[in-house]
Design a protein around this motif. Structure first.
Motif, mmCIF file in Angstrom:
data_model
loop_
_atom_site.group_PDB
_atom_site.id
_atom_site.type_symbol
_atom_site.label_atom_id
_atom_site.label_comp_id
_atom_site.label_asym_id
_atom_site.label_seq_id
_atom_site.Cartn_x
_atom_site.Cartn_y
_atom_site.Cartn_z
ATOM 1 N N THR A 200 0.826 -1.215 0.000
ATOM 2 C CA THR A 200 0.000 0.000 0.000
ATOM 3 C C THR A 200 0.859 1.263 0.000
ATOM 4 O OG1 THR A 200 -0.103 -0.155 2.421
ATOM 5 C CG2 THR A 200 -1.956 -1.088 1.182
ATOM 6 N N HIS A 201 2.169 1.120 0.095
ATOM 7 C CA HIS A 201 3.071 2.265 0.152
ATOM 8 C C HIS A 201 4.326 1.971 -0.665
ATOM 9 C CE1 HIS A 201 0.526 3.006 3.638
ATOM 10 N NE2 HIS A 201 1.064 4.205 3.804
ATOM 11 N N PHE A 202 4.958 3.032 -1.135
ATOM 12 C CA PHE A 202 6.276 2.901 -1.755
ATOM 13 C C PHE A 202 7.020 4.218 -1.617
ATOM 14 C CE2 PHE A 202 3.594 4.465 -5.189
ATOM 15 C CZ PHE A 202 4.384 5.402 -5.840
ATOM 16 N N HIS A 203 8.311 4.151 -1.732
ATOM 17 C CA HIS A 203 9.124 5.368 -1.749
ATOM 18 C C HIS A 203 10.391 5.084 -2.535
ATOM 19 C CE1 HIS A 203 12.231 4.004 1.114
ATOM 20 N NE2 HIS A 203 11.253 3.468 1.835
ATOM 21 N N THR A 204 11.044 6.142 -2.975
ATOM 22 C CA THR A 204 12.307 5.967 -3.684
ATOM 23 C C THR A 204 13.418 5.686 -2.675
ATOM 24 O OG1 THR A 204 12.959 8.295 -3.582
ATOM 25 C CG2 THR A 204 11.526 7.624 -5.420
ATOM 26 N N ARG A 205 14.526 5.181 -3.176
ATOM 27 C CA ARG A 205 15.661 4.877 -2.300
ATOM 28 C C ARG A 205 16.328 6.136 -1.759
ATOM 29 N NH1 ARG A 205 16.976 -0.570 -3.028
ATOM 30 N NH2 ARG A 205 15.935 -1.533 -4.828
ATOM 31 N N ALA A 206 15.971 7.278 -2.341
ATOM 32 C CA ALA A 206 16.610 8.525 -1.917
ATOM 33 C C ALA A 206 16.009 9.092 -0.635
ATOM 34 C CB ALA A 206 16.508 9.562 -3.032
ATOM 35 N N VAL A 207 14.854 8.578 -0.208
ATOM 36 C CA VAL A 207 14.202 9.099 0.998
ATOM 37 C C VAL A 207 13.920 7.940 1.952
ATOM 38 C CG1 VAL A 207 13.176 11.025 -0.265
ATOM 39 C CG2 VAL A 207 11.892 8.885 -0.013
ATOM 40 N N ARG A 208 13.565 8.309 3.189
ATOM 41 C CA ARG A 208 13.246 7.297 4.193
ATOM 42 C C ARG A 208 12.114 7.813 5.076
ATOM 43 N NH1 ARG A 208 14.435 1.854 4.257
ATOM 44 N NH2 ARG A 208 14.225 1.061 6.385
ATOM 45 N N PRO A 209 10.857 7.703 4.635
ATOM 46 C CA PRO A 209 9.736 8.200 5.442
ATOM 47 C C PRO A 209 9.597 7.403 6.738
ATOM 48 C CG PRO A 209 8.957 6.929 3.552
ATOM 49 C CD PRO A 209 10.420 7.101 3.368
ATOM 50 N N GLY A 210 8.956 8.015 7.745
ATOM 51 C CA GLY A 210 8.838 7.395 9.051
ATOM 52 C C GLY A 210 8.104 6.072 9.036
ATOM 53 N N TRP A 211 7.084 5.945 8.173
ATOM 54 C CA TRP A 211 6.316 4.694 8.177
ATOM 55 C C TRP A 211 7.130 3.506 7.651
ATOM 56 C CZ3 TRP A 211 6.504 3.364 3.167
ATOM 57 C CH2 TRP A 211 6.430 4.345 2.182
ATOM 58 N N SER A 212 8.240 3.781 6.974
ATOM 59 C CA SER A 212 9.041 2.671 6.452
ATOM 60 C C SER A 212 9.681 1.859 7.576
ATOM 61 C CB SER A 212 10.123 3.196 5.505
ATOM 62 O OG SER A 212 11.065 4.000 6.204
ATOM 63 N N ASN A 213 9.757 2.437 8.779
ATOM 64 C CA ASN A 213 10.290 1.702 9.921
ATOM 65 C C ASN A 213 9.223 0.878 10.623
ATOM 66 O OD1 ASN A 213 12.919 2.839 9.650
ATOM 67 N ND2 ASN A 213 12.185 4.716 10.632
ATOM 68 N N ARG A 214 7.948 1.148 10.303
ATOM 69 C CA ARG A 214 6.842 0.446 10.978
ATOM 70 C C ARG A 214 6.179 -0.603 10.098
ATOM 71 N NH1 ARG A 214 5.293 5.776 11.473
ATOM 72 N NH2 ARG A 214 3.308 5.335 10.428
ATOM 73 N N PHE A 215 6.211 -0.381 8.787
ATOM 74 C CA PHE A 215 5.509 -1.291 7.883
ATOM 75 C C PHE A 215 6.466 -2.343 7.332
ATOM 76 C CE2 PHE A 215 2.476 2.407 6.540
ATOM 77 C CZ PHE A 215 1.962 2.428 7.820
ATOM 78 N N PRO A 216 6.003 -3.556 7.158
ATOM 79 C CA PRO A 216 6.870 -4.590 6.558
ATOM 80 C C PRO A 216 7.131 -4.318 5.079
ATOM 81 C CG PRO A 216 4.649 -5.441 6.899
ATOM 82 C CD PRO A 216 4.694 -4.106 7.574
#
Length: 230
Positions: A200-216
């Motif tokens: 349900t989410h994606f991001h580029t390798r250039a950023v690190r949003p906070g939810w990336s630490n909580r979601f598998p």
């Protein structure tokens, strides 16, 4: 006379002995478990054959290939549209074989999102972005339409940055536009979402949003990392 009597006695004894031997063999076979199993299987197969012969043709087809499940694909067929393929080939030659795509505002919103969010990615990367958008539409945590999902706001900005970056959403690359339209059409018609494991989410390798630490994390495709909200 004695000889004759002796011969008769021997013959009778031989018959009795042969009969006993035959009786032994018969008893032995009747106690053979493989013979009993073979007989039971023959009986069962015969009963099954009779039962199958009594079934209507449609039921036999369902037993062979499974019943038809009501999906977006079957809904598309009911509307007279081409059914989505069961298997996707991630190359332009395969996309070119598909019918010329068209659609309503929902299709327009999806192809625009694919174009602006992933046109620089491989085909797999573009299909993966389409999967995320459609997964959100299916989730109770997000709006129930494609346009509402891609235009949804959030704390500090938009869910999909292109929709509120202040730039005109003009698709100026004809090849990327062609590709995005076909991807959007085939995915909306129910093609399998086989790349992102329900992301349900994606991001580029250039950023690190906070939810990336909580979601598998579920997938890594090109420049994007994909995640599924629990």
């Amino acid at each position: 006379m004695r000889l004759h009597t002796g011969w008769m006695t021997g013959a009778i004894a031989a018959v009795i002995l042969n009969g006993a031997a035959f009786a032994d063999v018969t008893v032995s076979q009747s106690n053979d478990p493989t013979a009993a199993i073979g007989g039971a299987l023959t009986s069962l197969l015969g009963a099954e054959k009779q039962a199958l012969a009594a079934l209507p043709e449609q039921r036999l087809t369902e037993l062979a290939v499974g019943p038809e499940i009501e999906t977006k694909t079957t809904t598309a067929k009911a509307r007279g549209k081409d059914a989505a393929p069961a298997v996707i080939r991630y190359d332009d030659a395969w996309l070119a074989q598909l019918p010329e795509p068209s659609g309503d505002a929902e299709w327009e919103c999806l192809r625009t999102a694919i174009y602006f969010e992933s046109r620089g990615e491989t085909l797999r990367g573009q299909f993966a972005v389409a999967e995320v958008i459609l997964n959100r539409v299916d989730s109770p945590d997000y709006p129930k339409s494609i346009c509402a999902v891609v235009q949804q706001g959030g704390s500090g900005g938009c869910q999909f940055s292109y929709s509120c970056d202040g730039r005109a959403d003009a698709m100026r690359d004809p090849e990327a536009t062609w590709r995005a339209g076909r991807i959007a059409r085939v995915m909306m018609d129910g093609a399998p979402r086989a790349l992102t494991m329900g992301a349900t989410h994606f991001h580029t390798r250039a950023v690190r949003p906070g939810w990336s630490n909580r979601f598998p994390q579920t997938a890594s495709i090109g420049a994007h990392l994909f995640y599924r909200q629990p």
